[in-house]
Scaffold this motif. Structure first.
Motif, mmCIF file in Angstrom:
data_model
loop_
_atom_site.group_PDB
_atom_site.id
_atom_site.type_symbol
_atom_site.label_atom_id
_atom_site.label_comp_id
_atom_site.label_asym_id
_atom_site.label_seq_id
_atom_site.Cartn_x
_atom_site.Cartn_y
_atom_site.Cartn_z
ATOM 1 N N ASN A 3 16.578 -5.230 4.359
ATOM 2 C CA ASN A 3 16.877 -3.807 4.551
ATOM 3 C C ASN A 3 17.361 -3.168 3.258
ATOM 4 O O ASN A 3 17.046 -2.007 2.974
ATOM 5 N N ASP A 4 18.125 -3.905 2.475
ATOM 6 C CA ASP A 4 18.581 -3.390 1.181
ATOM 7 C C ASP A 4 17.399 -3.136 0.253
ATOM 8 O O ASP A 4 17.357 -2.131 -0.451
ATOM 9 N N GLN A 5 16.431 -4.047 0.270
ATOM 10 C CA GLN A 5 15.248 -3.859 -0.566
ATOM 11 C C GLN A 5 14.451 -2.631 -0.129
ATOM 12 O O GLN A 5 13.957 -1.882 -0.971
ATOM 13 N N LEU A 6 14.344 -2.422 1.172
ATOM 14 C CA LEU A 6 13.625 -1.236 1.657
ATOM 15 C C LEU A 6 14.330 0.046 1.255
ATOM 16 O O LEU A 6 13.695 1.034 0.886
ATOM 17 N N MET A 7 15.660 0.041 1.318
ATOM 18 C CA MET A 7 16.427 1.221 0.922
ATOM 19 C C MET A 7 16.230 1.489 -0.576
ATOM 20 O O MET A 7 16.001 2.630 -0.991
ATOM 21 N N LEU A 8 16.287 0.439 -1.379
ATOM 22 C CA LEU A 8 16.088 0.602 -2.814
ATOM 23 C C LEU A 8 14.656 1.011 -3.139
ATOM 24 O O LEU A 8 14.415 1.748 -4.101
ATOM 25 N N LEU A 9 13.710 0.545 -2.340
ATOM 26 C CA LEU A 9 12.321 0.942 -2.527
ATOM 27 C C LEU A 9 12.167 2.450 -2.364
ATOM 28 O O LEU A 9 11.534 3.117 -3.181
ATOM 29 N N GLU A 10 12.773 2.995 -1.337
ATOM 30 C CA GLU A 10 12.707 4.441 -1.115
ATOM 31 C C GLU A 10 13.387 5.199 -2.254
ATOM 32 O O GLU A 10 12.890 6.220 -2.729
ATOM 33 N N ARG A 11 14.513 4.698 -2.705
ATOM 34 C CA ARG A 11 15.241 5.354 -3.794
ATOM 35 C C ARG A 11 14.471 5.321 -5.105
ATOM 36 O O ARG A 11 14.667 6.180 -5.958
ATOM 37 N N ALA A 12 13.602 4.328 -5.265
ATOM 38 C CA ALA A 12 12.826 4.228 -6.505
ATOM 39 C C ALA A 12 11.902 5.431 -6.686
ATOM 40 O O ALA A 12 11.511 5.747 -7.812
ATOM 41 N N PHE A 13 11.575 6.099 -5.597
ATOM 42 C CA PHE A 13 10.666 7.252 -5.671
ATOM 43 C C PHE A 13 11.403 8.584 -5.771
ATOM 44 O O PHE A 13 10.777 9.638 -5.694
ATOM 45 N N LEU A 14 12.705 8.543 -5.968
ATOM 46 C CA LEU A 14 13.475 9.767 -6.162
ATOM 47 C C LEU A 14 13.691 9.998 -7.650
ATOM 48 O O LEU A 14 14.106 9.093 -8.372
ATOM 49 N N ASN A 15 13.400 11.195 -8.104
ATOM 50 C CA ASN A 15 13.583 11.539 -9.504
ATOM 51 C C ASN A 15 13.925 13.020 -9.569
ATOM 52 O O ASN A 15 13.096 13.879 -9.228
ATOM 53 N N SER A 16 15.128 13.316 -10.008
ATOM 54 C CA SER A 16 15.574 14.714 -10.039
ATOM 55 C C SER A 16 14.799 15.555 -11.046
ATOM 56 O O SER A 16 14.805 16.780 -10.960
ATOM 57 N N ARG A 17 14.097 14.925 -11.986
ATOM 58 C CA ARG A 17 13.323 15.661 -12.982
ATOM 59 C C ARG A 17 11.856 15.832 -12.599
ATOM 60 O O ARG A 17 11.080 16.401 -13.361
ATOM 61 N N ALA A 18 11.476 15.351 -11.435
ATOM 62 C CA ALA A 18 10.067 15.427 -11.034
ATOM 63 C C ALA A 18 9.618 16.865 -10.794
ATOM 64 O O ALA A 18 8.472 17.209 -11.069
ATOM 65 N N PHE A 19 10.495 17.679 -10.274
ATOM 66 C CA PHE A 19 10.153 19.073 -9.964
ATOM 67 C C PHE A 19 11.221 19.996 -10.538
ATOM 68 O O PHE A 19 12.093 20.467 -9.812
ATOM 69 N N PRO A 20 11.182 20.272 -11.822
ATOM 70 C CA PRO A 20 12.237 21.102 -12.424
ATOM 71 C C PRO A 20 12.286 22.517 -11.861
ATOM 72 O O PRO A 20 13.346 23.135 -11.832
ATOM 73 N N GLU A 21 11.165 23.026 -11.382
ATOM 74 C CA GLU A 21 11.144 24.386 -10.826
ATOM 75 C C GLU A 21 11.608 24.430 -9.376
ATOM 76 O O GLU A 21 11.888 25.499 -8.851
ATOM 77 N N GLU A 22 11.678 23.292 -8.728
ATOM 78 C CA GLU A 22 12.113 23.198 -7.328
ATOM 79 C C GLU A 22 13.303 22.248 -7.255
ATOM 80 O O GLU A 22 13.137 21.048 -7.160
ATOM 81 N N ARG A 23 14.502 22.768 -7.300
ATOM 82 C CA ARG A 23 15.658 21.889 -7.393
ATOM 83 C C ARG A 23 15.950 21.117 -6.119
ATOM 84 O O ARG A 23 16.736 20.182 -6.135
ATOM 85 N N TYR A 24 15.332 21.466 -5.001
ATOM 86 C CA TYR A 24 15.599 20.767 -3.742
ATOM 87 C C TYR A 24 14.637 19.610 -3.493
ATOM 88 O O TYR A 24 14.795 18.882 -2.533
ATOM 89 N N TYR A 25 13.645 19.439 -4.324
ATOM 90 C CA TYR A 25 12.674 18.367 -4.142
ATOM 91 C C TYR A 25 12.830 17.343 -5.258
ATOM 92 O O TYR A 25 12.916 17.708 -6.429
ATOM 93 N N SER A 26 12.845 16.073 -4.885
ATOM 94 C CA SER A 26 12.955 15.037 -5.900
ATOM 95 C C SER A 26 12.133 13.797 -5.565
ATOM 96 O O SER A 26 12.149 12.837 -6.313
ATOM 97 N N HIS A 27 11.404 13.806 -4.456
ATOM 98 C CA HIS A 27 10.622 12.641 -4.059
ATOM 99 C C HIS A 27 9.263 12.694 -4.746
ATOM 100 O O HIS A 27 8.532 13.667 -4.624
ATOM 101 N N VAL A 28 8.934 11.619 -5.484
ATOM 102 C CA VAL A 28 7.713 11.582 -6.284
ATOM 103 C C VAL A 28 6.455 11.499 -5.413
ATOM 104 O O VAL A 28 5.409 12.016 -5.778
ATOM 105 N N LEU A 29 6.569 10.876 -4.243
ATOM 106 C CA LEU A 29 5.401 10.717 -3.373
ATOM 107 C C LEU A 29 5.150 11.898 -2.446
ATOM 108 O O LEU A 29 4.015 12.285 -2.230
ATOM 109 N N TRP A 30 6.213 12.440 -1.871
ATOM 110 C CA TRP A 30 6.054 13.470 -0.840
ATOM 111 C C TRP A 30 6.896 14.691 -1.168
ATOM 112 O O TRP A 30 8.100 14.598 -1.312
ATOM 113 N N ALA A 31 6.257 15.824 -1.282
ATOM 114 C CA ALA A 31 6.932 17.101 -1.507
ATOM 115 C C ALA A 31 5.895 18.204 -1.306
ATOM 116 O O ALA A 31 4.697 17.933 -1.287
ATOM 117 N N PRO A 32 6.342 19.440 -1.156
ATOM 118 C CA PRO A 32 5.373 20.539 -1.042
ATOM 119 C C PRO A 32 4.479 20.590 -2.279
ATOM 120 O O PRO A 32 4.894 20.251 -3.379
#
Length: 87
Positions: A3-32
């Motif tokens: 379960n810890d690995q799955l949680m870390l797996l999901e966190r690996a796809f979060l990046n606050s710099r992925a969408f600089p114009e949209e401050r509420y989105y940070s998921h690299v795989l799924w976002a508008p």
């Protein structure tokens, strides 16, 4: 442990710099997105904008930046799935 690995797996796809114009989105795989591609929305949006006839080198630099973000996320995700030695 799994379960810890799955949680870390999901966190690996979060990046606050992925969408600089949209401050509420940070998921690299799924976002508008503005394109018809369902995954990797940052890259899809950047490619969509760079393919515009008037797009300059800045638009293609954004494509490269988004691709770098995805590669880093995938490498981080792969690292979380490596077997953990039992203690």
């Amino acid at each position: 442990m799994f379960n810890d690995q799955l949680m870390l797996l999901e966190r690996a796809f979060l990046n606050s710099r992925a969408f600089p114009e949209e401050r509420y989105y940070s998921h690299v795989l799924w976002a508008p997105r503005s394109s018809s591609v369902a995954t990797f929305p940052g890259l899809a949006n950047a490619c969509y904008q760079a393919n515009d006839a008037n797009a300059g080198s800045e638009a293609w630099a954004e494509v490269q930046r988004q691709l770098s973000i995805i590669v880093a996320a995938l490498e981080g995700a792969a690292a979380t799935l490596r077997p953990v030695a039992d203690l």
